[in-house]
Design a protein around this motif. Sequence first.
Motif, PDB file in Angstrom:
ATOM      1  N   VAL A   1       3.726 -37.678  -4.894  1.00 22.93           N
ATOM      2  CA  VAL A   1       4.076 -38.299  -6.001  1.00 22.93           C
ATOM      3  C   VAL A   1       3.531 -38.338  -7.229  1.00 22.93           C
ATOM      4  O   VAL A   1       4.039 -37.600  -8.231  1.00 22.93           O
TER       5      VAL A   1
ATOM      6  N   ILE B   1       8.965 -32.477  -7.521  1.00 21.81           N
ATOM      7  CA  ILE B   1      10.080 -33.328  -6.883  1.00 21.81           C
ATOM      8  C   ILE B   1      11.053 -33.574  -7.757  1.00 21.81           C
ATOM      9  O   ILE B   1      12.372 -33.616  -7.548  1.00 21.81           O
ATOM     10  N   ARG B   2      10.824 -33.992  -9.341  1.00 17.85           N
ATOM     11  CA  ARG B   2      12.064 -34.185 -10.081  1.00 17.85           C
ATOM     12  C   ARG B   2      12.828 -32.668 -10.068  1.00 17.85           C
ATOM     13  O   ARG B   2      14.057 -33.141 -10.262  1.00 17.85           O
TER      14      ARG B   2
ATOM     15  N   LEU C   1      14.784 -32.948  -6.718  1.00 17.96           N
ATOM     16  CA  LEU C   1      15.902 -33.934  -6.386  1.00 17.96           C
ATOM     17  C   LEU C   1      16.315 -34.851  -7.482  1.00 17.96           C
ATOM     18  O   LEU C   1      16.961 -35.800  -7.153  1.00 17.96           O
ATOM     19  N   GLY C   2      15.967 -34.574  -8.564  1.00 14.53           N
ATOM     20  CA  GLY C   2      16.302 -35.593  -9.845  1.00 14.53           C
ATOM     21  C   GLY C   2      17.845 -35.472 -10.149  1.00 14.53           C
ATOM     22  O   GLY C   2      18.282 -36.317 -10.575  1.00 14.53           O
TER      23      GLY C   2
ATOM     24  N   CYS D   1      13.927 -43.500  -3.233  1.00  9.25           N
ATOM     25  CA  CYS D   1      14.252 -44.031  -4.689  1.00  9.25           C
ATOM     26  C   CYS D   1      13.069 -44.490  -5.421  1.00  9.25           C
ATOM     27  O   CYS D   1      12.738 -44.244  -6.774  1.00  9.25           O
TER      28      CYS D   1
ATOM     29  N   LEU E   1      11.116 -41.364  -6.954  1.00 13.27           N
ATOM     30  CA  LEU E   1      11.828 -40.758  -8.053  1.00 13.27           C
ATOM     31  C   LEU E   1      11.770 -41.499  -9.183  1.00 13.27           C
ATOM     32  O   LEU E   1      11.678 -41.046 -10.172  1.00 13.27           O
TER      33      LEU E   1
ATOM     34  N   ILE F   1       8.198 -41.215 -10.665  1.00  9.70           N
ATOM     35  CA  ILE F   1       8.251 -39.996 -11.407  1.00  9.70           C
ATOM     36  C   ILE F   1       9.005 -39.876 -12.587  1.00  9.70           C
ATOM     37  O   ILE F   1       8.087 -39.491 -13.685  1.00  9.70           O
ATOM     38  N   PHE F   2      10.198 -40.495 -12.850  1.00  9.76           N
ATOM     39  CA  PHE F   2      10.675 -40.477 -13.953  1.00  9.76           C
ATOM     40  C   PHE F   2      10.209 -41.539 -14.789  1.00  9.76           C
ATOM     41  O   PHE F   2      10.367 -41.315 -16.047  1.00  9.76           O
TER      42      PHE F   2
ATOM     43  N   LEU G   1      16.997 -45.973 -10.860  1.00 13.20           N
ATOM     44  CA  LEU G   1      16.412 -45.437  -9.469  1.00 13.20           C
ATOM     45  C   LEU G   1      15.282 -46.712  -8.844  1.00 13.20           C
ATOM     46  O   LEU G   1      15.575 -46.936  -7.669  1.00 13.20           O
TER      47      LEU G   1
END
Length: 745
Positions: free
Chosen positions: A281, A288-289, A292-293, A307, A310, A313-314, A327
């Motif tokens: 992460v 990853i974003r 899979l974003g 979840c 993500l 990350i966001f 998320l």
Amino acid sequence: MHSSRWLDRADLVAHLDAPAQVAGLVGLRGTGKTTLLRQWAAQEPLAAWWGDDAMALPNAGVVILRDAGALSDEDVATVDGWLASPADRRLRFAAHDLESIPPRWRTSAAPTSLTEEQTATLLQRYDSLADARLVHLLCRGVLAAVILVCRQGAATAADIIDALGRGEAVSGPIAELASLENVPRTMLDDLGLLDEAQEMVRAGLAQWNLGRGAMRWSPIARWSTLQRQRRDAAREHELHRRAATEFLRGDQPYEALVQAAHAGGLDLVDAALKRGGMPLVTGHGYEIRFLLGNVPIWRLRKYPVLCLALGIIFNARREFRLRAIELLGVAVVAARLAPRRSVDRALLRGVESVGLRITQSGDGGFRAAVAAVDLLDALPARSREEIAPLESDVRLHLGISLTYGGNLDGARAQFEQARMLGSRPMIELMGLGGLALVEALRGDVPSTEAWIQAAHVRQWPSEKLDEYQGSMLRIAEAMRAVERQDFKQAQERIDALWPIIETVEHWSLLAQAQALVDIGTARARPGLIAFRAVRERRGTSVGPHSADLLDVTEQWLLLATGDVSNAQRFRLRSRSGPELRLEAARGAVLRGDRQRAWTILGAVRTDAPRLRLTRLLLTAAAHLAAGQRDAAEESAAQAAGVAEAFELRTPLWFTPQNVLELAPLVPLGVTSVLPRRPEGEPLTPRELVILHELVTTANIEQIADRLHVSANTVRTQRQSLYRKLKATSRDEAIGRAIAMGLLDD
């Protein structure tokens, strides 16, 4: 390819210039290594190229190999023999792949792939509008690939891929594997394609990666091959899933995640995240974003770990905050609904705790953290092995949740467990930072110092110290510096983190540290404005403990600005922590409401040095206001002992000056930030009498009867008293009078 004209590659030129006997450049075709060698050789009068025409090696000087990986064993032995001569001889070489050159030469080889910063520089010089990070991700640092993107004016991911597809394609059976950027060696072996893969590596169209565990395609060869063949979606899906499974077996979670994402296999993505833990992460958040974003929420509901990842990350970017909250909310719900074995329950309660904490929902994840700790501690050894890659990360985050829930002893135990279980440097940094922060919050400055020193035994990169991983350590350093009155160092530590205050979850602690610096440097008024602005931007949705912390911080700033009346009142709830309760007791003391002050002080039980010191100081103030000087001196003596033993000073700042002038506290040399004397006219003896009467009652008639004067006389003198104290009410007048020392004895 005239890369030097567009890009400064002085680091590679310096590598070739170094006095080392052997130095080389390694990279895929198109990374500019041969061009650099040629440019360097032009400045070396004794340089001679060897290997193309079997010419004899010179007696001295520099030999340059265009492709060291293509040498036979006999040629390598010849070069080594030549180097062994006592004459002044040096070797400079280029190679497509590190694994293809002799092991003794590998340590002297420098990679020629571009850094993300160099990619950004090249894009700027071509006036490209493409995102540097996206270009670097898709081009993998290959200079020729970046130049292709620039010349085609590509900006979107689709356009960049189209630009990369204009190079040399690969034919033959191996071409169907172009959909896999990294191909596991086991797959190549099973498909009988190892020889073809080796030929690609020799040609610079691929490299061995992951310790020869996989073949990585050159981006130009890969996308050119894909664009020139008929693509079979079902076959590509099968290959991606197979590669993901192979990478999981080979303990390569990031590569497994990439292949699983391309296959749409969220089950394998979830497994890769559980295998790789937080390093995936924190180390590959952008990738990853990107991968899979855009997965729909309804597909993520079965995978709480995914979840959560993500969401984290966001959450690192302010513009994605709403998506992050969505998320993380789904992660909490998914964790509660997921089918559970005993080992899953512990992990999922941890996921629930982190989701609630970051979204500041409910109790901030405190109860879920307590439950997760109990479940983890009760797991048998075999079950704990299943989550071994994740346990240190889970323990770390449980420690943070317990910290924000006010359970500092429990938090300390989790941070210690994380350090004991974790082998990664970032676990060590965050674990030590968490331990330092816990001690700083408790008010044990010597222990804080010990953990800070332990953390700095290792040299940490500033980009880690000044980001989320190092944020707890930085805040602890700032709090230690404030207690030592080193406001310059404290401000430096705060400034290092301030750029991320809009996203970092520790923003409330960071804002409190800044407030203390502002108070200590006599900047309370602008500090209050800045604090309120940050609090408004970050929103009012915070956990109970964080809300208490913010309210306490605002009270300190108000007291330091002299706005005693607005700083006095708190509405206590059953879940209010001891910090807020003590501030409510402070307000009661400043209002002269001794009964409420004693009620609150008597109910607060704590062994944390900071809170113990605050309680003792308020007890001394309450005794002094009641005319009980001996009892005040006794409490002051205990307070002085705690302050000295734990090197605490900030709790004394918010204590009335008359308390600090008690004999036991005088040697500490601390001055209260509360206003000491009224501005303007001094109070007359009669006004002082009225002031003392107002402490007892607000009833004008009762005061008039006791003083044998009319009620109108009392009202006139009270009005004059309020004017001089700049107060508009009885409570405000009494608070200002106590803070100014007008009600001593």
